[in-house]
Scaffold this active site. Structure first.
Site, short mmCIF file in Angstrom:
data_model
loop_
_atom_site.label_atom_id
_atom_site.label_comp_id
_atom_site.label_asym_id
_atom_site.label_seq_id
_atom_site.Cartn_x
_atom_site.Cartn_y
_atom_site.Cartn_z
N ASN A 21 58.76 -81.61 45.70
CA ASN A 21 59.68 -82.61 45.16
C ASN A 21 60.97 -82.54 45.97
OD1 ASN A 21 61.50 -84.14 43.69
ND2 ASN A 21 61.14 -83.10 41.75
N ARG B 93 56.46 -86.00 45.23
CA ARG B 93 57.26 -87.01 44.56
C ARG B 93 57.77 -87.97 45.64
NH1 ARG B 93 63.28 -86.24 42.62
NH2 ARG B 93 63.63 -88.23 41.59
N HIS C 112 63.28 -92.36 38.20
CA HIS C 112 63.08 -91.22 37.29
C HIS C 112 61.82 -91.39 36.44
CE1 HIS C 112 67.65 -90.33 37.56
NE2 HIS C 112 66.99 -89.46 38.31
N ARG D 212 77.22 -90.92 42.74
CA ARG D 212 76.97 -92.36 42.87
C ARG D 212 77.74 -93.14 41.81
NH1 ARG D 212 70.57 -91.87 42.71
NH2 ARG D 212 70.85 -89.64 43.04
N GLU E 296 59.10 -82.73 36.36
CA GLU E 296 58.49 -83.74 37.24
C GLU E 296 57.33 -83.13 38.02
OE1 GLU E 296 62.36 -84.34 38.75
OE2 GLU E 296 62.49 -86.41 38.08
#
Ligand code: ADP
Length: 407
Positions: free
Chosen positions: A21, A106, A194, A254, A392
């Site tokens: 990932n 991912r 996500h 961000r 994840e």
């Protein structure tokens, strides 16, 4: 550097599954043993601080640290490729000859058409490359991870799982921008991100309690990247990120949602170059830009300056506002779930977010919240408020196993 161990006895030639990932400055990994059709996590860890001060950690399934290493500048691994080299060097003796059945990756952006995990081929890689402009912070690192893994494990199935895929269940009304339809047809729409985290949380909650599987959930994935998702009946109905992972709530660095007129003003009146605006919005805005301290909530809380307070207040305000909007998108809310670094750990931020959400039936139990307990809503309240760890890597491993088992 490493303590010795092995995934299983070498005689048994066990099968293992590796998950990579790759984030903007980190490469997380996990190794799963494939046992009787199921998965058991054996190791995980990460290289953090890639490009700055890299730090490698390897843990066993119980979370005990097997290795930890910082690097002097001269020996620091170069980029994600170098990080993968260090990770594989550490894992090889532990794998003890286990055959790697598949490597799950991912991949942040699958575009409009890739709505389920895929086996990676040259043609698929070309499609991923075309999506780089839509996720410039992540997609190039994801692709570098795939290329490095292909070089290291030639012939092993590599499987891509997308952050965008979970959101492909959204209606046109939720996914469209109010632009002439030709833009939608060109792929200018809200993809959402996500998704692997949301899918993991939705699946686990459904397994834990059937009523949560059917419930109206709002999941707040608040990490360095942050977004929220409205889930009904286990499916994504609306989310805060859009065409890129820049939209929605403010994040570590961000900006989150911005009036598009601000960007036009920066271009036309302030004569800023588009690459400078890109850098500003991706790297120098959000919690870091507003606080002037750091992107890390712990450092911002410790700073206690006026700008730091303003950054935390604004973050909480925007997340709270999105919870209200998402509740409207699915006709109410049965459970609010916090996850990821800030969501799972920052009780002060959760308290700021939930203050004023009593009208929706969201009331925190201050003691449970301060202790980061799994259930932090006031007992007997109409809306459950939960903290769940997202994983994840486990979601990617499940998908990879499903795909190779079906082949
Ligand atoms: P990423 O999106 O990089 O995977 P994470 O989900 O790991 O990010 O979240 C990282 C952020 O979580 C940190 O920058 C910090 O703001 C926050 N965080 C992590 N641990 C804590 C803590 N104990 N208290 C407050 N904030 C924390």
């Amino acid at each position: 550097m490493l303590m010795q161990g092995c995934i299983m006895s070498p005689e048994a030639k066990p099968a293992a599954l590796l998950v990579l990932n790759a984030g903007s400055s980190s490469l997380k990994f996990a190794v799963f043993a494939v046992t009787g059709g199921g998965l058991t996590q054996r190791y995980d860890g990460q290289m953090e601080g890639i490009g700055a001060a890299p730090r490698f950690t390897l843990r066993d399934a119980a979370g005990a640290k097997l290795a930890e290493r910082s690097f002097a500048e001269a020996e620091a691994p170069k980029g994600h490729e170098g990080a993968l080299g260090i990770i594989l060097e550490a894992l090889t003796p532990l794998l003890h000859g286990a055959s790697i059945r598949a490597i799950g990756h991912r991949v942040v952006h699958g575009g409009r058409d890739l709505s389920a995990p895929v086996l990676i081929t040259d043609a698929i890689m070309a499609r991923f490359r075309a999506l780089v402009p839509l996720a410039p912070l992540h997609q190039p690192h994801n692709l570098a991870g795939i290329e490095a893994a292909a070089r290291h494990f030639p012939g092993v199935a590599q499987i891509a799982c997308f952050d965008t895929a979970f959101h492909r269940t959204q209606s046109h009304a939720a996914a469209a921008f109010a632009l002439p339809p030709r833009f939608y047809d060109q792929g200018i729409l809200r993809y959402g991100f996500h998704g692997l985290s949301y899918e993991y949380i939705a699946r686990r909650l459904a397994a834990e309690d059937g009523t949560l599987g059917r419930a109206r959930l709002i999941v707040a994935h608040l990490g360095n990247g942050a977004s929220l998702c409205a889930i009904a009946g286990g499916q994504s109905r609306a989310t805060t990120m859009g065409f890129t992972a820049l939209d929605g709530v403010p994040m570590g660095t961000r900006s989150g949602q911005l009036d598009p007129g601000v960007v036009l003003h920066m271009l036309d009146s302030l004569q800023m170059k588009s690459k400078d605006i890109t850098h500003l919005l991706y790297h120098d805005s959000g919690l870091k830009g507003m606080s002037g301290v750091s992107q890390d909530v712990r450092a911002i809380e410790a700073a206690g300056t006026e700008a730091a307070e303003a950054a935390l207040d604004h973050f909480a305000f925007r997340v709270r506002r999105e919870i209200g909007a998402l509740a409207a998108s699915i006709g109410g809310i049965d459970a609010l779930v916090f996850t990821a670094g800030i969501g799972e750990n920052a009780h002060g931020v959760r308290a700021r977010i939930c203050a004023g959400l009593g009208f929706l039936g969201i009331n925190l139990d201050p003691e449970a919240n301060a202790a980061n307990r799994p259930e932090i809503g006031r007992a007997g309240g109409p809306v459950r408020v939960l903290i769940r760890h997202t994983d994840e890597e486990a979601m990617i491993a499940e998908h990879a196993l499903e795909l190779i088992s079906a082949a």
